[in-house]
Design a protein around this motif. Structure first.
Motif, mmCIF file in Angstrom:
data_model
loop_
_atom_site.group_PDB
_atom_site.id
_atom_site.type_symbol
_atom_site.label_atom_id
_atom_site.label_comp_id
_atom_site.label_asym_id
_atom_site.label_seq_id
_atom_site.Cartn_x
_atom_site.Cartn_y
_atom_site.Cartn_z
ATOM 1 N N ALA A 239 -3.483 4.550 6.765
ATOM 2 C CA ALA A 239 -4.215 3.734 5.698
ATOM 3 C C ALA A 239 -5.541 4.413 5.529
ATOM 4 C CB ALA A 239 -4.098 2.334 6.272
ATOM 5 N N ARG B 138 -2.401 -0.510 -8.860
ATOM 6 C CA ARG B 138 -2.911 0.400 -7.855
ATOM 7 C C ARG B 138 -2.392 1.843 -8.268
ATOM 8 N NH1 ARG B 138 -1.879 1.602 -2.785
ATOM 9 N NH2 ARG B 138 -4.051 2.199 -2.517
ATOM 10 N N ARG C 44 -9.242 4.742 5.075
ATOM 11 C CA ARG C 44 -10.268 4.581 4.418
ATOM 12 C C ARG C 44 -9.506 3.402 3.301
ATOM 13 N NH1 ARG C 44 -15.430 8.100 3.770
ATOM 14 N NH2 ARG C 44 -15.951 7.937 6.199
ATOM 15 N N THR C 45 -8.292 3.388 3.193
ATOM 16 C CA THR C 45 -7.795 2.464 2.335
ATOM 17 C C THR C 45 -7.841 1.120 2.589
ATOM 18 O OG1 THR C 45 -6.012 4.099 1.874
ATOM 19 C CG2 THR C 45 -5.572 1.689 1.104
ATOM 20 N N LYS D 34 -4.355 4.816 -10.109
ATOM 21 C CA LYS D 34 -4.483 6.338 -9.690
ATOM 22 C C LYS D 34 -4.142 7.452 -10.761
ATOM 23 C CE LYS D 34 -3.374 5.801 -4.813
ATOM 24 N NZ LYS D 34 -2.431 6.121 -3.603
ATOM 25 N N LEU E 144 2.465 2.631 2.627
ATOM 26 C CA LEU E 144 2.269 3.379 3.874
ATOM 27 C C LEU E 144 3.624 3.806 4.493
ATOM 28 C CD1 LEU E 144 -1.023 1.232 5.083
ATOM 29 C CD2 LEU E 144 -0.887 3.519 3.824
ATOM 30 N N LEU F 158 1.072 -1.263 0.012
ATOM 31 C CA LEU F 158 -0.221 0.128 0.019
ATOM 32 C C LEU F 158 1.061 1.222 -0.065
ATOM 33 C CD1 LEU F 158 -2.786 -1.103 2.497
ATOM 34 C CD2 LEU F 158 -2.938 -1.243 -0.038
#
Length: 124
Positions: A36, A91, A38-39, A95, A24, A22
């Motif tokens: 994170a 991902r 609402r991921t 985006k 992060l 992710l």
């Protein structure tokens, strides 16, 4: 009873996966889960809070006995299952595509409004 060393290893692996999949940032699992937001789905945010709480309890031997090992294993398994399906390159590509789509849509709306303005003023 949860062993603190084993718990730290599992948390470190989860922490690394969150960074890898992710992207992060943050030094601790707690900070990464907070970033994170609402991921992650709601049930995973809840499980993440449980893991962080269990990690804090594992440092105290008396509190470590109170941790539900099955629930902890289930929480780690849920994260592992969720993160397994995430492809970081997809991902990133999604985006970029979403951003470009939004940009094109805004340009079309602005051009349409400009054309309407010119029609209204009688210049076209």
């Amino acid at each position: 009873m949860v062993e603190p060393d084993k718990m730290d290893q599992r948390v470190k692996r989860l922490n690394d996966k969150l960074k890898e999949k992710l992207g992060l940032r943050g030094k601790t699992l707690e900070k990464r889960l907070k970033r994170a937001g609402r991921t992650l789905p709601k049930h995973l945010r809840r499980e993440g809070a449980f893991i962080v709480k269990a990690q804090q309890q594992a440092t105290n031997p008396k509190m470590a006995r109170l941790i539900d090992q099955e629930a902890l294993d289930r929480s780690f398994a849920m994260f592992r299952h969720y993160l397994k399906d995430i492809n970081p390159t997809e991902r990133r590509k999604d985006k970029i595509i979403n951003f470009l789509g939004l940009l094109v849509f805004n340009l079309v709306v602005i051009a349409a409004l400009y054309l309407l303005f010119l029609l209204w003023k009688g210049l076209v």
